[in-house]
Motif scaffolding. Structure first.
Motif, PDB file in Angstrom:
ATOM      1  N   PRO A  13       0.854  -0.922   0.001  1.00 57.44           N
ATOM      2  CA  PRO A  13      -0.271  -0.168   0.406  1.00 57.44           C
ATOM      3  C   PRO A  13       0.835   1.388   0.048  1.00 57.44           C
ATOM      4  CG  PRO A  13      -1.394  -1.093   1.193  1.00 57.44           C
ATOM      5  CD  PRO A  13       0.583  -2.065   1.398  1.00 57.44           C
ATOM      6  N   PRO A  14       0.593   3.101  -0.485  1.00 58.63           N
ATOM      7  CA  PRO A  14       0.834   3.429  -0.753  1.00 58.63           C
ATOM      8  C   PRO A  14       1.590   4.155   0.314  1.00 58.63           C
ATOM      9  CG  PRO A  14      -0.590   4.047  -2.481  1.00 58.63           C
ATOM     10  CD  PRO A  14      -0.672   2.114  -1.770  1.00 58.63           C
ATOM     11  N   SER A  15       0.952   3.936   1.633  1.00 54.12           N
ATOM     12  CA  SER A  15       1.372   4.184   3.488  1.00 54.12           C
ATOM     13  C   SER A  15       2.358   3.779   3.716  1.00 54.12           C
ATOM     14  CB  SER A  15       0.008   4.506   4.327  1.00 54.12           C
ATOM     15  OG  SER A  15      -0.378   3.265   4.192  1.00 54.12           O
ATOM     16  N   GLN A  16       2.589   2.163   2.977  1.00 47.27           N
ATOM     17  CA  GLN A  16       3.775   0.996   4.037  1.00 47.27           C
ATOM     18  C   GLN A  16       5.017   1.644   2.649  1.00 47.27           C
ATOM     19  OE1 GLN A  16       3.187  -2.149   4.225  1.00 47.27           O
ATOM     20  NE2 GLN A  16       0.885  -1.852   5.242  1.00 47.27           N
ATOM     21  N   ARG A  17       5.358   2.230   1.498  1.00 44.55           N
ATOM     22  CA  ARG A  17       5.741   3.000   0.934  1.00 44.55           C
ATOM     23  C   ARG A  17       7.143   4.292   1.121  1.00 44.55           C
ATOM     24  NH1 ARG A  17       3.100   2.611  -5.252  1.00 44.55           N
ATOM     25  NH2 ARG A  17       1.653   1.083  -4.251  1.00 44.55           N
TER      26      ARG A  17
ATOM     27  N   HIS B 186      12.655   5.515  -5.367  1.00 41.61           N
ATOM     28  CA  HIS B 186      13.304   6.660  -4.389  1.00 41.61           C
ATOM     29  C   HIS B 186      12.377   7.984  -4.970  1.00 41.61           C
ATOM     30  CE1 HIS B 186      15.142   8.433  -1.479  1.00 41.61           C
ATOM     31  NE2 HIS B 186      15.869   9.834  -1.960  1.00 41.61           N
ATOM     32  N   ALA B 187      12.674   8.125  -5.954  1.00 46.72           N
ATOM     33  CA  ALA B 187      12.327   9.203  -6.634  1.00 46.72           C
ATOM     34  C   ALA B 187      10.659   9.316  -7.094  1.00 46.72           C
ATOM     35  CB  ALA B 187      13.408   9.979  -7.512  1.00 46.72           C
ATOM     36  N   GLN B 188      10.278   8.196  -6.335  1.00 46.19           N
ATOM     37  CA  GLN B 188       8.667   8.068  -6.642  1.00 46.19           C
ATOM     38  C   GLN B 188       8.204   8.694  -4.965  1.00 46.19           C
ATOM     39  OE1 GLN B 188       6.905   5.695  -8.904  1.00 46.19           O
ATOM     40  NE2 GLN B 188       8.397   4.824 -10.242  1.00 46.19           N
ATOM     41  N   THR B 189       9.092   8.266  -4.374  1.00 45.45           N
ATOM     42  CA  THR B 189       8.548   8.217  -2.461  1.00 45.45           C
ATOM     43  C   THR B 189       8.645   9.568  -2.300  1.00 45.45           C
ATOM     44  OG1 THR B 189      10.155   7.186  -2.627  1.00 45.45           O
ATOM     45  CG2 THR B 189       8.323   6.146  -2.443  1.00 45.45           C
ATOM     46  N   VAL B 190       9.466  10.052  -2.787  1.00 46.59           N
ATOM     47  CA  VAL B 190       9.667  11.539  -2.890  1.00 46.59           C
ATOM     48  C   VAL B 190       9.121  11.860  -3.407  1.00 46.59           C
ATOM     49  CG1 VAL B 190      11.590  13.526  -3.432  1.00 46.59           C
ATOM     50  CG2 VAL B 190      12.358  11.237  -2.364  1.00 46.59           C
TER      51      VAL B 190
END
Length: 289
Positions: free
Chosen positions: A97-101, A184-188
């Motif tokens: 899930p997005p929140s876990q990333r 990593h860039a996507q999560t930023v």
């Protein structure tokens, strides 16, 4: 940040504003060689508050002299087509899930943004983080009442009716830029969008004021702040694309075209903006007062 995603991506873009802002002096550049005007560059805001007056005589004169309109995407945007293009790239089975990333602070911002927008992780099951970020940005802007139909591009199409319209990219190629971002860039990007969605400050109003006032230095500073301060994101979303566009524009100009070029304001700012890159290719690019 919504304001720069709006500047970078037409398909899911809107600058969040709540009231019209008086017009001032939107920056325009003339491209010339040997003293002869060959084309013009305008940095745009893809969605504007209703009633915003941004045109000025120099812009109208450039549109009249140009033989074509060149934008990021040439064809009018169809939301249904854009949605299908997003879906082709957005899904990877088995993603957490997005929140876990995200880390603790990013996760808290995302959950707060979910609450504000009426969303949750289930809404984005198996969607890559870049796609979650873009959709949240669009939903936040819609919630704030923004409408891309009030943006510069639709107005340019109408003002230049009868002239050829072409694009520097396609919907699919724009989404592909985001899809190619490393995790990593996507999560930023996702964490930044989440923070923006719950930030009470109206940074978009500040961006709009800089644009209307022709504050090129201010726009250049904005283009190196927040998630665009991340070197991977800056290179992928701005520098690499600008270089590709400069090559296309250079070819057009050498072929005898006289284009009016309209791209997001982030793409005209700083040493890797289109004016600077075209100067490096031997063109004279000067502000039009």
């Amino acid at each position: 940040m919504r304001r720069w995603i709006a500047g970078l991506l037409i398909v899911l873009a809107a600058a969040c504003q709540r009231a019209p802002v008086p017009a001032s002096h939107v920056a325009l550049w003339q491209i010339s060689r040997d003293g002869t005007a060959c084309g013009w560059i305008l940095g745009t805001i893809h969605a504007l508050p209703p009633g915003t007056s941004w045109r000025r005589p120099a812009i109208d004169a450039a549109m009249a002299r140009a033989d074509r309109l060149v934008m990021e995407i040439g064809e009018p945007i169809d939301p249904a087509i854009a949605g299908k293009a997003l879906a082709r790239l957005a899904y990877t089975p088995g993603l957490p899930p997005p929140s876990q990333r995200l880390d603790g602070a990013g996760r808290a911002a995302l959950i707060a943004a979910y609450r504000r927008l009426g969303l949750d992780d289930a809404r984005f099951a198996n969607e890559e983080s870049w796609a979650v970020a873009l959709q949240m940005s669009a939903l936040a802007s819609q919630k704030a009442g923004a409408d891309a139909q009030d943006g510069v591009e639709p107005q340019l199409r109408q003002a230049m009716t009868g002239k050829q319209v072409s694009g520097l990219e396609t919907i699919d190629s724009q989404f592909a830029v985001f899809d190619a971002l490393p995790p990593h860039a996507q999560t930023v990007l996702l964490a930044s969008v989440a923070r923006e969605a719950t930030d009470p400050r109206n940074d978009d109003a500040d961006l709009l004021a800089k644009w209307l006032n022709g504050d090129v230095q201010g726009l250049a500073r904005e283009a190196t702040s927040d998630f665009l301060a991340d070197p991977v994101l800056h290179a992928a979303l701005l520098t690499t694309r600008n270089r590709a566009w400069a090559g296309q524009i250079d070819t057009l100009l050498h072929g005898g075209a006289h284009p009016f070029i309209a791209v997001g304001a982030a793409h005209v700012a700083g040493p890797d903006g289109l004016p600077a890159l075209l100067r490096a290719r031997g063109w004279t690019v000067t502000p039009v007062t």
